[in-house]
Design an enzyme around this catalytic site. Structure first.
Site, PDB file in Angstrom:
ATOM      1  N   GLU A   1       0.806  -1.219   0.000  1.00  0.00           N
ATOM      2  CA  GLU A   1       0.000   0.000   0.000  1.00  0.00           C
ATOM      3  C   GLU A   1       0.842   1.274   0.000  1.00  0.00           C
ATOM      4  O   GLU A   1       0.747   2.099   0.932  1.00  0.00           O
ATOM      5  CB  GLU A   1      -0.940   0.021   1.207  1.00  0.00           C
ATOM      6  CG  GLU A   1      -1.883  -1.155   1.279  1.00  0.00           C
ATOM      7  CD  GLU A   1      -2.950  -1.020   2.376  1.00  0.00           C
ATOM      8  OE1 GLU A   1      -2.831  -0.113   3.203  1.00  0.00           O
ATOM      9  OE2 GLU A   1      -3.897  -1.818   2.377  1.00  0.00           O
TER      10      GLU A   1
ATOM     11  N   GLU B   1      -4.997  -8.857   1.142  1.00  0.00           N
ATOM     12  CA  GLU B   1      -5.632  -8.542   2.428  1.00  0.00           C
ATOM     13  C   GLU B   1      -7.113  -8.340   2.188  1.00  0.00           C
ATOM     14  O   GLU B   1      -7.516  -7.684   1.222  1.00  0.00           O
ATOM     15  CB  GLU B   1      -5.121  -7.237   3.054  1.00  0.00           C
ATOM     16  CG  GLU B   1      -3.752  -7.279   3.649  1.00  0.00           C
ATOM     17  CD  GLU B   1      -3.329  -5.938   4.266  1.00  0.00           C
ATOM     18  OE1 GLU B   1      -4.196  -5.175   4.739  1.00  0.00           O
ATOM     19  OE2 GLU B   1      -2.123  -5.665   4.240  1.00  0.00           O
TER      20      GLU B   1
HETATM   21  C1  BG6 Z   1      -4.170  -2.352   5.665  1.00  0.00           C
HETATM   22  C2  BG6 Z   1      -2.743  -2.392   6.104  1.00  0.00           C
HETATM   23  O1  BG6 Z   1      -4.416  -1.130   5.077  1.00  0.00           O
HETATM   24  O2  BG6 Z   1      -5.182  -2.429   6.614  1.00  0.00           O
HETATM   25  C3  BG6 Z   1      -2.529  -3.009   7.475  1.00  0.00           C
HETATM   26  O3  BG6 Z   1      -1.909  -3.003   5.168  1.00  0.00           O
HETATM   27  C4  BG6 Z   1      -3.640  -2.586   8.423  1.00  0.00           C
HETATM   28  O4  BG6 Z   1      -1.259  -2.655   7.947  1.00  0.00           O
HETATM   29  C5  BG6 Z   1      -4.960  -3.082   7.854  1.00  0.00           C
HETATM   30  O5  BG6 Z   1      -3.459  -3.007   9.736  1.00  0.00           O
HETATM   31  C6  BG6 Z   1      -6.167  -2.831   8.729  1.00  0.00           C
HETATM   32  O6  BG6 Z   1      -6.295  -1.473   9.015  1.00  0.00           O
HETATM   33  P1  BG6 Z   1      -6.351  -0.940  10.497  1.00  0.00           P
HETATM   34  O7  BG6 Z   1      -6.183   0.534  10.374  1.00  0.00           O
HETATM   35  O8  BG6 Z   1      -7.691  -1.305  11.031  1.00  0.00           O
HETATM   36  O9  BG6 Z   1      -5.226  -1.579  11.238  1.00  0.00           O
END
Ligand code: BG6
Length: 460
Positions: A166, A364
């Site tokens: 990202e 993800e």
């Molecule tokens: C993604 C990232 O954008 O979302 C992670 O690659 C991140 O590092 C994940 O933890 C979830 O987002 P958040 O802000 O709820 O931790």
């Protein structure tokens, strides 16, 4: 036997990152990264005052954790190397870090879990940020050396690499917002950071190819399909600009080897083009990715700019559009993100039609929920049916896209065990395993059991 079967060899797994899991922030001479430093100077900016020093203690518990991956039939796992751990002074390699990463990789392979190794997940070493981070071309060159070092050390066993996770996020959060250090509000500098991190990615790919590695290298992008409120010319144009800024600024150069012309025009109109060197275009053109990782959580809904612009003089992305609240949207209230499963299908079809059907995987996808202990049953298992439903609905759309020819080779959730979050500490939990923060015990959730079946059956 599954009703919706995925292609043979499909990757089933999860993602995480070094800073969010390893802890051991000073072990083995690890240098500080911007997160360690920011927490030191402004702990009040962190949710409940919790920084990354301990995280999920993966540095000490990785062997048992990898066993846990195996227990739920994961066949792949993505994490990142910590640049500040591997090369604390930016030049020499830390023996302790090499021992740790070697042992982790070996353990994964011994358990039949394919490692996908990412080089950069928001965690600039402090000494490089003090040289202005991605704004400085010397840091881009240092990244290439770090990448080369990582390939030399681990490339015999790691066959799937990614340069960045990202890369738009540090730009968006750290240079046009103050959610990530260095908390700068300056679109012109943001453009330089974006451009030069893109060059860094291409340089890492160049290093990979020139060192005769026999694996593949890609990049992980958070793609947020940009839906206009209506078919009006103004709304469509606004959504297009959001798409240029937040998706195509990395997607096009990574996959096609060049930037969209209308993004260049837009930046030129507002005098925001970065300084370009003569051989940059060739570097980008010749070093496109082998595959993409796609992080998908939420779409972006856009309408034409209707609210007044706060400061005409300093251009920000929001000058070009307003967010649109779709009346039918469903929200994850804990994270404040819309849940829209079909977005994953739309991404898949876009990659198929406009990006040469490049091989890609879901790198993800996940649902962070607060106070999950509410859902713990008598045996201590969190009954996270909401998460199972979230995954199933996304997988159904993904399956349909694959049936229509999308070139998707895997599905990784965020995440395997609850981990530390940049903005939210341990508020929202995402894992297949719950982490008890007092004891660091891991407890399997119902979604972990569900995943175990899905991975075994290669489908739903
Ligand atoms: C993604 C990232 O954008 O979302 C992670 O690659 C991140 O590092 C994940 O933890 C979830 O987002 P958040 O802000 O709820 O931790």
């Amino acid at each position: 036997m599954a009703n919706k079967t995925f292609p043979e060899g499909f990757l089933w797994g999860a993602a995480s990152s070094a800073t969010q899991t390893e802890g051991a922030a000073e072990a083995g001479g690890k240098a500080k990264n911007i997160w360690d430093y920011w927490f030191e100077i402004e702990p009040e900016r962190f949710y409940q005052g919790v920084g990354p020093a301990v995280a999920s203690d993966y540095y000490h518990r990785y062997k048992q954790d990898i066993q846990r991956m195996k227990d739920i039939n994961m066949n792949s796992f993505r994490t990142s190397l910590s640049w500040a751990r591997l090369m604390p002074d930016g030049e020499h390699v830390s023996h302790d870090a090499v021992t740790f990463y070697n042992s982790m990789i070996d353990e994964m392979l011994a358990q039949g879990i394919k490692p996908i190794m990412n080089l950069y997940h928001f965690d600039m070493p402090l000494h490089l940020q003090q040289m202005d981070g991605w704004e400085n071309r010397a840091v881009v060159d240092q990244f290439q050396q770090y990448a080369q070092t990582a390939f030399d050390l681990f490339g015999d066993r790691v066959k799937l690499w990614t340069t960045f996770n990202e890369p738009i996020v540090p730009v968006e959060m750290g240079y046009v917002n103050d959610y990530h250090y260095p908390c700068v509000f300056d679109m012109k500098r943001a453009v330089v950071v974006a451009y030069q991190s893109m060059l860094a990615s291409a340089k890492a790919i160049q290093a990979y190819r020139s060192s005769n590695q026999d694996g593949e290298i890609g990049i992980i992008l958070n793609l947020t399909p940009s839906y206009p409120r209506s078919d009006s010319e103004e709304d469509v144009r606004a959504a297009h600009i959001a798409d240029l800024f937040f998706n195509r600024s990395f997607l096009d150069p990574s996959v096609l080897g060049h930037y969209p012309e209308d993004l260049i025009d837009l930046l030129r109109t507002h005098q925001m083009l970065p300084a370009v060197h003569e051989d940059d275009a060739a570097l980008l053109r010749e070093n496109t990715v082998d595959f993409l990782g796609v992080n998908y959580y939420q779409p972006r809904r856009i309408k034409q700019k209707e609210t007044p612009i706060a400061d005409e003089a300093s251009i920000m992305p929001e000058h070009f559009f307003d967010p649109y609240i779709w009346p039918e949207r469903r929200m994850n209230p804990y994270r404040g993100w819309e849940i829209y499963e079909k977005g994953l299908y739309d991404i898949a079809i876009n990659l198929k039609e406009n990006y040469g059907n490049i091989p890609w995987y879901v790198a993800e996808n996940g649902m962070g929920v607060a106070d999950e202990e509410r859902f713990m049953d008598g045996s201590g298992m969190i009954q996270d049916d909401y998460r199972i439903e979230f995954y199933e609905e996304h997988l159904k759309w993904l399956h349909q896209a694959i049936e229509e020819g999308a070139n998707c080779f895997g599905y990784h959730v965020w995440t395997f065990i609850d981990n530390w979050s940049w903005l939210n500490g341990y508020k929202n939990r995402y894992g297949f395993y719950r982490v008890d923060l007092d004891t660091q015990d891991r407890l399997l959730k119902k979604s972990g059991l569900w995943f175990k079946d899905v991975a075994r059956n290669n489908g739903l």
